[in-house]
Write a protein that holds these residues in place. Structure first.
Motif, PDB file in Angstrom:
ATOM      1  N   GLU A  90       0.831  -1.125  -0.001  1.00  9.21           N
ATOM      2  CA  GLU A  90       0.129  -0.156  -0.009  1.00  9.21           C
ATOM      3  C   GLU A  90       0.810   1.350  -0.135  1.00  9.21           C
ATOM      4  OE1 GLU A  90      -0.366  -2.503   2.038  1.00  9.21           O
ATOM      5  OE2 GLU A  90      -2.412  -3.224   1.872  1.00  9.21           O
ATOM      6  N   SER A  91       1.890   1.111   0.675  1.00  3.64           N
ATOM      7  CA  SER A  91       2.914   2.323   0.673  1.00  3.64           C
ATOM      8  C   SER A  91       3.396   2.866  -0.478  1.00  3.64           C
ATOM      9  CB  SER A  91       3.941   2.028   1.717  1.00  3.64           C
ATOM     10  OG  SER A  91       5.064   1.401   1.130  1.00  3.64           O
ATOM     11  N   LEU A  92       3.554   1.985  -1.670  1.00  4.76           N
ATOM     12  CA  LEU A  92       3.841   2.429  -2.879  1.00  4.76           C
ATOM     13  C   LEU A  92       2.884   2.847  -4.059  1.00  4.76           C
ATOM     14  CD1 LEU A  92       6.164  -0.860  -3.340  1.00  4.76           C
ATOM     15  CD2 LEU A  92       6.974   1.392  -2.624  1.00  4.76           C
ATOM     16  N   ILE A  93       1.502   2.854  -3.493  1.00  8.42           N
ATOM     17  CA  ILE A  93       0.536   3.332  -4.156  1.00  8.42           C
ATOM     18  C   ILE A  93       0.280   4.961  -3.759  1.00  8.42           C
ATOM     19  CG2 ILE A  93      -2.029   3.052  -4.568  1.00  8.42           C
ATOM     20  CD1 ILE A  93      -1.972   0.184  -3.844  1.00  8.42           C
ATOM     21  N   ASP A  94      -0.005   5.713  -5.007  1.00  6.83           N
ATOM     22  CA  ASP A  94       0.086   7.252  -4.810  1.00  6.83           C
ATOM     23  C   ASP A  94      -1.165   7.247  -3.850  1.00  6.83           C
ATOM     24  OD1 ASP A  94      -0.526   9.857  -4.801  1.00  6.83           O
ATOM     25  OD2 ASP A  94       0.355   9.717  -7.028  1.00  6.83           O
ATOM     26  N   PRO A  95      -1.491   8.000  -2.924  1.00  2.00           N
ATOM     27  CA  PRO A  95      -2.621   8.192  -2.051  1.00  2.00           C
ATOM     28  C   PRO A  95      -3.458   9.288  -2.625  1.00  2.00           C
ATOM     29  CG  PRO A  95      -0.810   9.040  -1.029  1.00  2.00           C
ATOM     30  CD  PRO A  95      -0.275   8.347  -1.986  1.00  2.00           C
ATOM     31  N   VAL A  96      -3.245   9.998  -3.557  1.00  2.00           N
ATOM     32  CA  VAL A  96      -3.824  11.039  -4.224  1.00  2.00           C
ATOM     33  C   VAL A  96      -4.754  10.147  -5.331  1.00  2.00           C
ATOM     34  CG1 VAL A  96      -4.019  13.172  -5.418  1.00  2.00           C
ATOM     35  CG2 VAL A  96      -2.039  12.739  -3.757  1.00  2.00           C
ATOM     36  N   ALA A  97      -5.961  10.811  -5.445  1.00  2.00           N
ATOM     37  CA  ALA A  97      -7.126  10.138  -6.310  1.00  2.00           C
ATOM     38  C   ALA A  97      -6.609  10.209  -7.637  1.00  2.00           C
ATOM     39  CB  ALA A  97      -8.312  10.849  -6.168  1.00  2.00           C
ATOM     40  N   THR A  98      -5.918  11.264  -8.243  1.00  2.00           N
ATOM     41  CA  THR A  98      -5.647  11.213  -9.569  1.00  2.00           C
ATOM     42  C   THR A  98      -4.319  11.858  -9.683  1.00  2.00           C
ATOM     43  OG1 THR A  98      -6.207  12.054 -11.876  1.00  2.00           O
ATOM     44  CG2 THR A  98      -7.012  13.463  -9.844  1.00  2.00           C
ATOM     45  N   LEU A 154      -9.526  15.913  -5.179  1.00  2.00           N
ATOM     46  CA  LEU A 154      -9.091  14.936  -6.311  1.00  2.00           C
ATOM     47  C   LEU A 154      -7.578  14.736  -6.677  1.00  2.00           C
ATOM     48  CD1 LEU A 154     -12.313  15.092  -8.506  1.00  2.00           C
ATOM     49  CD2 LEU A 154     -11.863  13.503  -6.758  1.00  2.00           C
ATOM     50  N   CYS A 155      -7.060  16.058  -6.556  1.00  2.00           N
ATOM     51  CA  CYS A 155      -5.765  16.188  -7.275  1.00  2.00           C
ATOM     52  C   CYS A 155      -4.642  16.386  -6.498  1.00  2.00           C
ATOM     53  CB  CYS A 155      -5.707  17.270  -8.287  1.00  2.00           C
ATOM     54  SG  CYS A 155      -7.157  17.341  -9.414  1.00  2.00           S
ATOM     55  N   THR A 156      -4.878  17.027  -5.086  1.00  2.00           N
ATOM     56  CA  THR A 156      -3.830  17.097  -4.031  1.00  2.00           C
ATOM     57  C   THR A 156      -3.941  16.403  -2.839  1.00  2.00           C
ATOM     58  OG1 THR A 156      -3.956  19.472  -4.942  1.00  2.00           O
ATOM     59  CG2 THR A 156      -2.989  19.327  -3.003  1.00  2.00           C
ATOM     60  N   THR A 157      -5.002  16.205  -2.217  1.00  2.00           N
ATOM     61  CA  THR A 157      -5.247  15.668  -0.936  1.00  2.00           C
ATOM     62  C   THR A 157      -4.947  14.292  -0.852  1.00  2.00           C
ATOM     63  OG1 THR A 157      -7.171  16.979  -0.636  1.00  2.00           O
ATOM     64  CG2 THR A 157      -6.978  15.492   1.206  1.00  2.00           C
ATOM     65  N   ARG A 158      -3.950  13.850   0.150  1.00  2.00           N
ATOM     66  CA  ARG A 158      -3.515  12.309   0.179  1.00  2.00           C
ATOM     67  C   ARG A 158      -4.512  11.852   1.196  1.00  2.00           C
ATOM     68  NH1 ARG A 158       2.029  12.240  -0.996  1.00  2.00           N
ATOM     69  NH2 ARG A 158       2.285  10.549   0.581  1.00  2.00           N
ATOM     70  N   ALA A 159      -4.864  10.568   0.765  1.00  2.00           N
ATOM     71  CA  ALA A 159      -5.591   9.815   1.588  1.00  2.00           C
ATOM     72  C   ALA A 159      -4.952   9.170   2.838  1.00  2.00           C
ATOM     73  CB  ALA A 159      -6.402   8.664   0.813  1.00  2.00           C
ATOM     74  N   PRO A 160      -5.599   9.384   4.029  1.00  2.47           N
ATOM     75  CA  PRO A 160      -4.942   8.784   4.963  1.00  2.47           C
ATOM     76  C   PRO A 160      -5.000   7.224   5.323  1.00  2.47           C
ATOM     77  CG  PRO A 160      -7.017   9.805   5.720  1.00  2.47           C
ATOM     78  CD  PRO A 160      -6.786   9.996   4.413  1.00  2.47           C
ATOM     79  N   GLU A 161      -5.724   6.493   4.435  1.00  2.00           N
ATOM     80  CA  GLU A 161      -5.712   5.082   4.442  1.00  2.00           C
ATOM     81  C   GLU A 161      -6.246   4.560   2.932  1.00  2.00           C
ATOM     82  OE1 GLU A 161      -9.299   2.052   6.356  1.00  2.00           O
ATOM     83  OE2 GLU A 161      -9.081   4.100   7.253  1.00  2.00           O
ATOM     84  N   MET A 162      -5.673   3.540   2.831  1.00  2.00           N
ATOM     85  CA  MET A 162      -5.903   2.778   1.427  1.00  2.00           C
ATOM     86  C   MET A 162      -6.480   1.387   1.666  1.00  2.00           C
ATOM     87  SD  MET A 162      -4.397   4.831  -0.616  1.00  2.00           S
ATOM     88  CE  MET A 162      -4.159   3.688  -2.070  1.00  2.00           C
ATOM     89  N   SER A 197     -20.550   5.601   8.087  1.00  2.18           N
ATOM     90  CA  SER A 197     -19.294   6.269   8.724  1.00  2.18           C
ATOM     91  C   SER A 197     -19.130   7.967   7.977  1.00  2.18           C
ATOM     92  CB  SER A 197     -18.101   5.715   8.676  1.00  2.18           C
ATOM     93  OG  SER A 197     -17.994   5.604   7.308  1.00  2.18           O
ATOM     94  N   SER A 198     -20.058   8.090   6.806  1.00  2.00           N
ATOM     95  CA  SER A 198     -19.612   8.989   5.949  1.00  2.00           C
ATOM     96  C   SER A 198     -18.536   9.199   5.533  1.00  2.00           C
ATOM     97  CB  SER A 198     -20.336  10.362   6.706  1.00  2.00           C
ATOM     98  OG  SER A 198     -21.880  10.370   7.238  1.00  2.00           O
ATOM     99  N   ARG A 199     -17.413   8.383   5.430  1.00  2.00           N
ATOM    100  CA  ARG A 199     -16.204   8.307   4.773  1.00  2.00           C
ATOM    101  C   ARG A 199     -16.413   8.342   3.491  1.00  2.00           C
ATOM    102  NH1 ARG A 199     -11.855   5.046   7.601  1.00  2.00           N
ATOM    103  NH2 ARG A 199     -12.944   3.330   6.849  1.00  2.00           N
ATOM    104  N   TRP A 200     -15.437   8.876   2.765  1.00  2.00           N
ATOM    105  CA  TRP A 200     -15.594   9.013   1.155  1.00  2.00           C
ATOM    106  C   TRP A 200     -14.270   8.032   0.880  1.00  2.00           C
ATOM    107  CZ3 TRP A 200     -18.764  12.099  -1.078  1.00  2.00           C
ATOM    108  CH2 TRP A 200     -19.499  12.989  -0.565  1.00  2.00           C
ATOM    109  N   GLY A 201     -14.629   7.650  -0.263  1.00  2.00           N
ATOM    110  CA  GLY A 201     -13.630   6.543  -1.071  1.00  2.00           C
ATOM    111  C   GLY A 201     -13.409   7.033  -2.601  1.00  2.00           C
ATOM    112  N   ARG A 210      -8.898   5.108  -2.029  1.00  2.00           N
ATOM    113  CA  ARG A 210      -8.304   6.066  -1.181  1.00  2.00           C
ATOM    114  C   ARG A 210      -9.476   6.614  -0.343  1.00  2.00           C
ATOM    115  NH1 ARG A 210      -6.121   4.657  -6.420  1.00  2.00           N
ATOM    116  NH2 ARG A 210      -3.900   5.382  -6.440  1.00  2.00           N
ATOM    117  N   VAL A 211      -9.381   6.095   0.672  1.00  2.00           N
ATOM    118  CA  VAL A 211     -10.297   6.513   2.001  1.00  2.00           C
ATOM    119  C   VAL A 211      -9.930   7.590   2.666  1.00  2.00           C
ATOM    120  CG1 VAL A 211     -11.554   5.632   3.897  1.00  2.00           C
ATOM    121  CG2 VAL A 211     -10.557   4.012   2.122  1.00  2.00           C
ATOM    122  N   HIS A 212     -10.943   8.619   2.677  1.00  2.00           N
ATOM    123  CA  HIS A 212     -10.897   9.722   3.367  1.00  2.00           C
ATOM    124  C   HIS A 212     -11.973  10.159   4.566  1.00  2.00           C
ATOM    125  CE1 HIS A 212      -8.309  12.038   0.517  1.00  2.00           C
ATOM    126  NE2 HIS A 212      -8.866  11.101  -0.470  1.00  2.00           N
TER     127      HIS A 212
END
Length: 229
Positions: A90-98, A154-162, A197-201, A210-212
């Motif tokens: 998981e650490s090798l996957i870009d956590p940003v959506a795009t 979508l373009c900047t925010t890094r997901a805290p969970e994958m 939970s209202s969390r986004w993916g 990418r879970v937010h």
């Protein structure tokens, strides 16, 4: 990837244990538990080195036997070195959506369950229009802050969970299409939201979600963009 490449360059064994062993089975190297193959440009062209990681040294130690394929010397590989060379997938996957840059987006199409929203850039301004129930609305000035919030998410925010695996279609709330200035599509991002939970993916075709947190600001509807700036 930069951290992994740096770890590979710095990696050292913790000492030589055996030279020219007659049998690799006792070390777990006949059928290694892990392999790390590195291809690089050598003086004579492309070259490859393969690290084989075998069995633990013994009870109470997580250090393992290892060797470079083709070099008949068994070395000791510490747990710290193992962790650096074999990071969590998981650490090798870009956590940003795009990987698309916000500045390269000319048009955005948001396909929801009940409406389709279209955002179009004009210099530093945006317009918004919607299609709902077969009726198309006229384009009006859009809330630039809301568009910026969407592109930031979508373009900047890094997901805290994958999360890895199939996209949870039962949670899908929208599909966001990004188009460039040449009119061609740049990326497609599917958006999910957990009703409990209202969390986004976010997922863009790579089976990595990418879970937010639920607090992420993510405007998706026409009303979100049609409000006064």
């Amino acid at each position: 990837m930069d951290e992994l490449l740096g770890a590979i360059v710095r990696a050292r064994s913790e000492g030589f244990l055996y030279d020219q062993p007659k049998d690799l089975v006792p070390f777990g190297l006949a059928t290694p538990d892990a392999r790390l193959e590195i291809e690089f440009a050598g003086d004579g062209g492309a070259a490859k080195r393969t690290l084989l990681v075998g069995a633990p040294l013994g009870v109470g130690s997580a250090d393992r036997y290892a060797m470079i394929e083709g070099i008949p010397s068994v070395v000791r590989l510490s747990t710290g070195t193992q962790a650096m060379l074999f990071p969590a997938f998981e650490s090798l996957i870009d956590p940003v959506a795009t990987a698309v840059r916000a500045a390269d987006v000319k048009r955005i199409e948001i396909r929801g369950a009940s409406e389709t929203v279209e955002l179009t850039r004009s210099l530093d301004h945006w317009t918004v229009a919607a299609s709902k129930g077969g009726t198309d609305s006229a384009a009006i000035p859009a809330n630039v802050a809301a568009v910026d919030a969407l592109l930031t998410a979508l373009c900047t925010t890094r997901a805290p969970e994958m999360g890895l695996g199939a996209f949870p279609k039962e949670m899908e709330v929208a599909t966001v299409l990004l188009f460039g200035f040449d009119g061609k599509p740049l990326d497609v991002i599917r958006v999910a939201r957990d009703s409990k939970s209202s969390r986004w993916g976010f997922e863009n075709g790579d089976n990595a979600l990418r879970v937010h947190a639920a607090t992420l600001v993510l405007p998706l509807g026409f009303d979100d963009f049609a409000r006064t700036n």
